[in-house]
Scaffold this active site. Sequence first.
Site, PDB file in Angstrom:
ATOM      1  N   ARG A   1     -13.335  -3.986  -6.881  1.00  0.00           N
ATOM      2  CA  ARG A   1     -12.579  -4.583  -5.681  1.00  0.00           C
ATOM      3  C   ARG A   1     -13.832  -4.872  -4.756  1.00  0.00           C
ATOM      4  O   ARG A   1     -14.624  -4.146  -4.702  1.00  0.00           O
ATOM      5  CB  ARG A   1     -11.628  -3.907  -4.859  1.00  0.00           C
ATOM      6  CG  ARG A   1     -10.790  -4.469  -4.151  1.00  0.00           C
ATOM      7  CD  ARG A   1      -9.827  -3.727  -3.142  1.00  0.00           C
ATOM      8  NE  ARG A   1     -10.400  -2.725  -2.531  1.00  0.00           N
ATOM      9  CZ  ARG A   1      -9.731  -1.987  -1.440  1.00  0.00           C
ATOM     10  NH1 ARG A   1      -8.365  -2.480  -1.189  1.00  0.00           N
ATOM     11  NH2 ARG A   1     -10.098  -1.234  -0.798  1.00  0.00           N
TER      12      ARG A   1
ATOM     13  N   PHE B   1       0.839  -1.268   0.152  1.00  0.00           N
ATOM     14  CA  PHE B   1      -0.085   0.106  -0.116  1.00  0.00           C
ATOM     15  C   PHE B   1       0.933   1.202  -0.088  1.00  0.00           C
ATOM     16  O   PHE B   1       1.806   1.331   0.898  1.00  0.00           O
ATOM     17  CB  PHE B   1      -0.966  -0.266   1.368  1.00  0.00           C
ATOM     18  CG  PHE B   1      -1.866   1.039   1.294  1.00  0.00           C
ATOM     19  CD1 PHE B   1      -3.171   0.673   0.501  1.00  0.00           C
ATOM     20  CD2 PHE B   1      -1.899   2.157   1.907  1.00  0.00           C
ATOM     21  CE1 PHE B   1      -4.038   1.806   0.558  1.00  0.00           C
ATOM     22  CE2 PHE B   1      -2.905   3.013   2.044  1.00  0.00           C
ATOM     23  CZ  PHE B   1      -3.979   2.964   1.303  1.00  0.00           C
TER      24      PHE B   1
ATOM     25  N   ASP C   1       2.961  -6.187   7.340  1.00  0.00           N
ATOM     26  CA  ASP C   1       1.746  -5.221   7.408  1.00  0.00           C
ATOM     27  C   ASP C   1       0.598  -6.400   7.330  1.00  0.00           C
ATOM     28  O   ASP C   1       0.499  -6.860   6.031  1.00  0.00           O
ATOM     29  CB  ASP C   1       1.836  -4.235   6.601  1.00  0.00           C
ATOM     30  CG  ASP C   1       0.401  -3.108   6.591  1.00  0.00           C
ATOM     31  OD1 ASP C   1      -0.436  -3.451   7.141  1.00  0.00           O
ATOM     32  OD2 ASP C   1       0.829  -1.969   6.407  1.00  0.00           O
TER      33      ASP C   1
ATOM     34  N   TYR D   1      -9.852  -0.600  11.318  1.00  0.00           N
ATOM     35  CA  TYR D   1     -11.137  -0.269  10.727  1.00  0.00           C
ATOM     36  C   TYR D   1     -11.429  -0.963   9.535  1.00  0.00           C
ATOM     37  O   TYR D   1     -12.640  -0.754   8.948  1.00  0.00           O
ATOM     38  CB  TYR D   1     -11.090   1.105  10.286  1.00  0.00           C
ATOM     39  CG  TYR D   1      -9.944   1.747   9.775  1.00  0.00           C
ATOM     40  CD1 TYR D   1      -9.832   1.421   8.162  1.00  0.00           C
ATOM     41  CD2 TYR D   1      -8.806   2.359  10.192  1.00  0.00           C
ATOM     42  CE1 TYR D   1      -8.769   1.777   7.657  1.00  0.00           C
ATOM     43  CE2 TYR D   1      -7.433   2.625   9.381  1.00  0.00           C
ATOM     44  CZ  TYR D   1      -7.777   2.487   8.072  1.00  0.00           C
ATOM     45  OH  TYR D   1      -6.779   2.732   7.413  1.00  0.00           O
ATOM     46  N   LYS D   2     -10.729  -2.258   9.158  1.00  0.00           N
ATOM     47  CA  LYS D   2     -11.136  -2.725   7.951  1.00  0.00           C
ATOM     48  C   LYS D   2     -11.823  -4.057   8.463  1.00  0.00           C
ATOM     49  O   LYS D   2     -13.021  -4.059   9.032  1.00  0.00           O
ATOM     50  CB  LYS D   2      -9.842  -3.297   7.226  1.00  0.00           C
ATOM     51  CG  LYS D   2      -9.365  -1.801   6.606  1.00  0.00           C
ATOM     52  CD  LYS D   2      -8.115  -2.129   6.014  1.00  0.00           C
ATOM     53  CE  LYS D   2      -7.498  -0.908   5.405  1.00  0.00           C
ATOM     54  NZ  LYS D   2      -6.122  -0.829   4.960  1.00  0.00           N
TER      55      LYS D   2
HETATM   56  C1  LIG Z   1      -5.497   0.554   4.685  1.00  0.00           C
HETATM   57  C2  LIG Z   1      -3.980   0.427   4.859  1.00  0.00           C
HETATM   58  C3  LIG Z   1      -3.331   1.516   5.441  1.00  0.00           C
HETATM   59  C4  LIG Z   1      -3.743   2.750   6.032  1.00  0.00           C
HETATM   60  O1  LIG Z   1      -3.083   3.518   6.888  1.00  0.00           O
HETATM   61  P1  LIG Z   1      -3.676   4.612   7.857  1.00  0.00           P
HETATM   62  O2  LIG Z   1      -2.492   5.339   8.431  1.00  0.00           O
HETATM   63  O3  LIG Z   1      -4.522   3.825   8.916  1.00  0.00           O
HETATM   64  O4  LIG Z   1      -4.397   5.597   6.994  1.00  0.00           O
HETATM   65  C5  LIG Z   1      -1.900   1.447   5.523  1.00  0.00           C
HETATM   66  N1  LIG Z   1      -1.256   0.360   5.046  1.00  0.00           N
HETATM   67  C6  LIG Z   1      -1.905  -0.687   4.591  1.00  0.00           C
HETATM   68  C7  LIG Z   1      -1.312  -1.887   3.794  1.00  0.00           C
HETATM   69  C8  LIG Z   1      -3.194  -0.790   4.183  1.00  0.00           C
HETATM   70  O5  LIG Z   1      -3.896  -1.758   3.789  1.00  0.00           O
END
Ligand SMILES: *Cc1c(COP(=O)(O)O)cnc(C)c1O
Length: 392
Positions: free
Chosen positions: A351, A108, A179, A204-205
């Site tokens: 998705r 990400f 992660d 939050y996911k």
């Molecule tokens: C959703 C997601 C994030 C989001 O980061 P925030 O700091 O919570 O906005 C970061 N890394 C990955 C791999 C994600 O899927």
Amino acid sequence: MKKQQFQLPDGVIYLDGNSLGPLPVIATDRVASVMCQEWGQMLITGWNKAGWMNQPSKIGDRIGRLIGAPSGSVIMGDTLSIKVYQALASALRMVPDRKVVLSDSGNFPTDLYMAQGLISSLDQGHSLQIESPEDVAGALSEDIAVLMLTQVDYRTGRLHDMAALTKRAQALGVVVIWDLAHSAGALPVDLAGSNAEFAVGCTYKYLNGGPGAPAFIYVRSDLADQIEPALSGWLGHQAPFAFDLEYRPGVGIERMRVGTPPILQLAVLDAALDLWDDVDVNDLRARSINLTELFICEVEARCPDLTLASPRDPNKRGSQVSFHFSEGYAVMQALISRGVIGDFRAPDIMRFGFTPLYTEVSDVLGAVKILQDIMDRKSWDRPEFKQKSTVT
Ligand SMILES: *Cc1c(COP(=O)(O)O)cnc(C)c1O
């Protein structure tokens, strides 16, 4: 199957719980009670009387159960971007002679951006090497300091073999950070078994902690007292209320705390985690695979213009399915206008997340029926469906 325990509006088929989980019904009362009975009545004494100060570690332990981490190895706070920064900064300090951070193009972007920012503020000649997901294993060498990967690709759902990659990396002296943003609450994770040094993830996911819910960080137990925290905030201090002028890291995982925890948001998360108490994650995984297999089979049979972007082998993907289509953005907007909520990731990926706590076979069949209708009639081909919003 706990659909009744979530507030899902009538007429909506929600296939975006991989991006933002829905509101657990019990969270509303829980937050109201923390606001009124705790904050409202106790005021500042709530930090002691209501145990607010311990919430980050108590909830960390609850998450630990879902990701195979022992008690006392996970702590909550901040956003995932911050936790990535902390993990990477501490990891780099463990291998001062090596300068390369290895990641992949399926990561990400914020994880990569945080690495770039950290590298530039360190100014010690580090670099970030980004390989394609298939090439990561081959790119490992004794020059690599840290391997930092997201287990499940946010676009395609491709799943890395955490145990195998960690083993290979560690054999070369590489420190490993996983992660788990799209893994926690989606599939069984054996963090301790993998032997990885660090892991991070958000809540939050799949964990339904609500927009902006705090992230978690894991540090392997034997390292927690040795690592040097880069964000040396007062709540990660050994004795925050001694108000010393000199920073001394706290005991174990406590040192990964930074500042004041978000008590209301933690209350939502704590309530959301109640729904996981009796969940067997292996069972959940079996149901997730059933749902994604059915979705792929139905879409391929009914919507020949869409091509599968996710791995076909269910053991090689997480709990989401993606399809390529050149007008994917417009199709997704048309779907949302008819109550089927998924999302779009540039350049052409539609998705769909499958969250077996509340997604059932009838949702899959209902969604595909509407998708087929939109594709057959080309009803996505309207200007209002091509108007890009800020959040896609
Ligand atoms: C959703 C997601 C994030 C989001 O980061 P925030 O700091 O919570 O906005 C970061 N890394 C990955 C791999 C994600 O899927």
